[in-house]
Design a protein around this motif. Structure first.
Motif, PDB file in Angstrom:
ATOM      1  N   VAL A 161      13.804   5.365   1.076  1.00  0.00           N
ATOM      2  CA  VAL A 161      12.793   4.233   0.799  1.00  0.00           C
ATOM      3  C   VAL A 161      11.373   4.680   1.207  1.00  0.00           C
ATOM      4  N   ASP A 162      10.974   5.793   1.884  1.00  0.00           N
ATOM      5  CA  ASP A 162       9.876   6.238   2.261  1.00  0.00           C
ATOM      6  C   ASP A 162       9.345   6.999   1.005  1.00  0.00           C
ATOM      7  N   VAL A 163      10.182   7.612   0.268  1.00  0.00           N
ATOM      8  CA  VAL A 163       9.983   8.530  -1.011  1.00  0.00           C
ATOM      9  C   VAL A 163       9.220   7.342  -1.814  1.00  0.00           C
ATOM     10  N   TYR A 164       9.907   6.055  -2.113  1.00  0.00           N
ATOM     11  CA  TYR A 164       9.389   5.053  -3.070  1.00  0.00           C
ATOM     12  C   TYR A 164       8.097   4.532  -2.715  1.00  0.00           C
ATOM     13  N   VAL A 165       8.093   4.084  -1.242  1.00  0.00           N
ATOM     14  CA  VAL A 165       6.860   3.632  -0.676  1.00  0.00           C
ATOM     15  C   VAL A 165       5.549   4.925  -1.034  1.00  0.00           C
ATOM     16  N   MET A 221       8.588   3.483  -9.891  1.00  0.00           N
ATOM     17  CA  MET A 221       7.263   3.032  -9.364  1.00  0.00           C
ATOM     18  C   MET A 221       6.005   2.980 -10.105  1.00  0.00           C
ATOM     19  N   THR A 222       6.143   3.847 -10.993  1.00  0.00           N
ATOM     20  CA  THR A 222       5.014   3.975 -12.182  1.00  0.00           C
ATOM     21  C   THR A 222       4.994   2.546 -12.842  1.00  0.00           C
ATOM     22  N   ASN A 223       6.008   2.148 -13.259  1.00  0.00           N
ATOM     23  CA  ASN A 223       6.255   0.734 -13.895  1.00  0.00           C
ATOM     24  C   ASN A 223       5.746  -0.218 -13.103  1.00  0.00           C
ATOM     25  N   ILE A 224       6.002  -0.250 -11.845  1.00  0.00           N
ATOM     26  CA  ILE A 224       5.657  -1.362 -11.102  1.00  0.00           C
ATOM     27  C   ILE A 224       4.016  -1.317 -10.809  1.00  0.00           C
ATOM     28  N   VAL A 225       3.562  -0.077 -10.749  1.00  0.00           N
ATOM     29  CA  VAL A 225       2.202  -0.175 -10.562  1.00  0.00           C
ATOM     30  C   VAL A 225       1.327  -0.581 -11.781  1.00  0.00           C
ATOM     31  N   ASP A 226       1.914  -0.176 -12.952  1.00  0.00           N
ATOM     32  CA  ASP A 226       1.398  -0.571 -14.055  1.00  0.00           C
ATOM     33  C   ASP A 226       1.418  -2.297 -14.350  1.00  0.00           C
TER      34      ASP A 226
END
Length: 163
Positions: A8-12, A122-127
Motif C-alpha cells: 500500500v505504501d508503494v501505491y501511495v 496509479m498513472t491512470n488514476i492521476v490522469d
C-alpha cells in the motif's frame, strides 16, 4: 519491520510522485488509517467553492487486491469513484466504479477498465484526477454531484462505455 515498504505504501508513493510531476493538485498530507489502508488528503484551497474536502483512500491486501477511492465533498454532497484491481463477480479484475456515487445506485455498478501492468494503475488514476481537477477549476458553473451523470469524460480510453 523498519525500512520495509508494504504494498500500500508503494501505491501511495507512486500516486504522490505522479501528482507532483503533473502539477496542479497539491497533496496536503498522507495518513495511515489502518493496516493496508492509507488516506491521501489534497489541499482543498486549490479547488473552488463549494468543494470543501478532497481525498483518496488506497487499500491493499494480498487476499483482496487493490482498491482506490477518490472523494470530493461539495458542502455535504459527495462525488466519488473507485478503481479496483481484484477478482470480483461483477466485472473484470481491472474495473472502475464510476461517479458520482462509485456506481452504488447504478446498473451496472462498475465498468471494465484497462489499467496497464502493476503500478501503472496509479498513472491512470492521476490522469483521471488531473482531468477532473482541470474541469472543476476552469468551469464557471460547477455541476453538483447530485446533478452529475458520468459519460466517460475522463481518460475515456481506459474505461468501457456504459451499456
Amino acid at each position: 519491520m523498519p525500512g520495509v515498504s508494504r504494498p500500500v505504501d508503494v501505491y501511495v508513493n507512486k500516486l504522490c510522485r505522479a501528482l507532483e510531476t503533473t502539477g496542479g493538485i497539491p497533496v496536503k498530507k498522507t495518513a495511515d488509517t489502518g493496516d493496508g489502508e492509507r488516506r491521501v488528503l489534497f489541499e482543498s484551497n486549490t479547488y473552488p467553492d463549494p468543494v470543501t474536502e478532497i481525498n483518496v483512500i488506497i487499500s491493499y491486501s494480498a487476499v483482496v487486491g487493490l482498491s482506490v477511492t477518490y472523494r470530493e465533498n461539495w458542502s455535504g454532497d459527495e462525488w466519488e469513484c473507485r478503481w479496483g484491481r481484484h477478482p470480483n463477480p461483477h466485472n473484470t479484475e481491472d474495473h472502475f466504479h464510476y461517479p458520482p456515487d462509485a456506481g452504488g445506485n447504478e446498473t451496472p455498478t462498475a465498468v471494465d477498465a484497462k489499467y496497464g501492468q502493476d503500478i501503472l494503475i496509479m498513472t491512470n488514476i492521476v490522469d483521471f484526477l488531473s482531468e477532473r481537477y482541470t474541469e472543476i477549476i476552469s468551469t464557471e458553473s460547477p455541476v453538483y454531484p447530485s446533478d452529475y451523470c458520468w459519460t466517460n469524460e475522463y481518460c475515456s480510453e481506459t474505461y468501457e462505455d456504459l451499456p
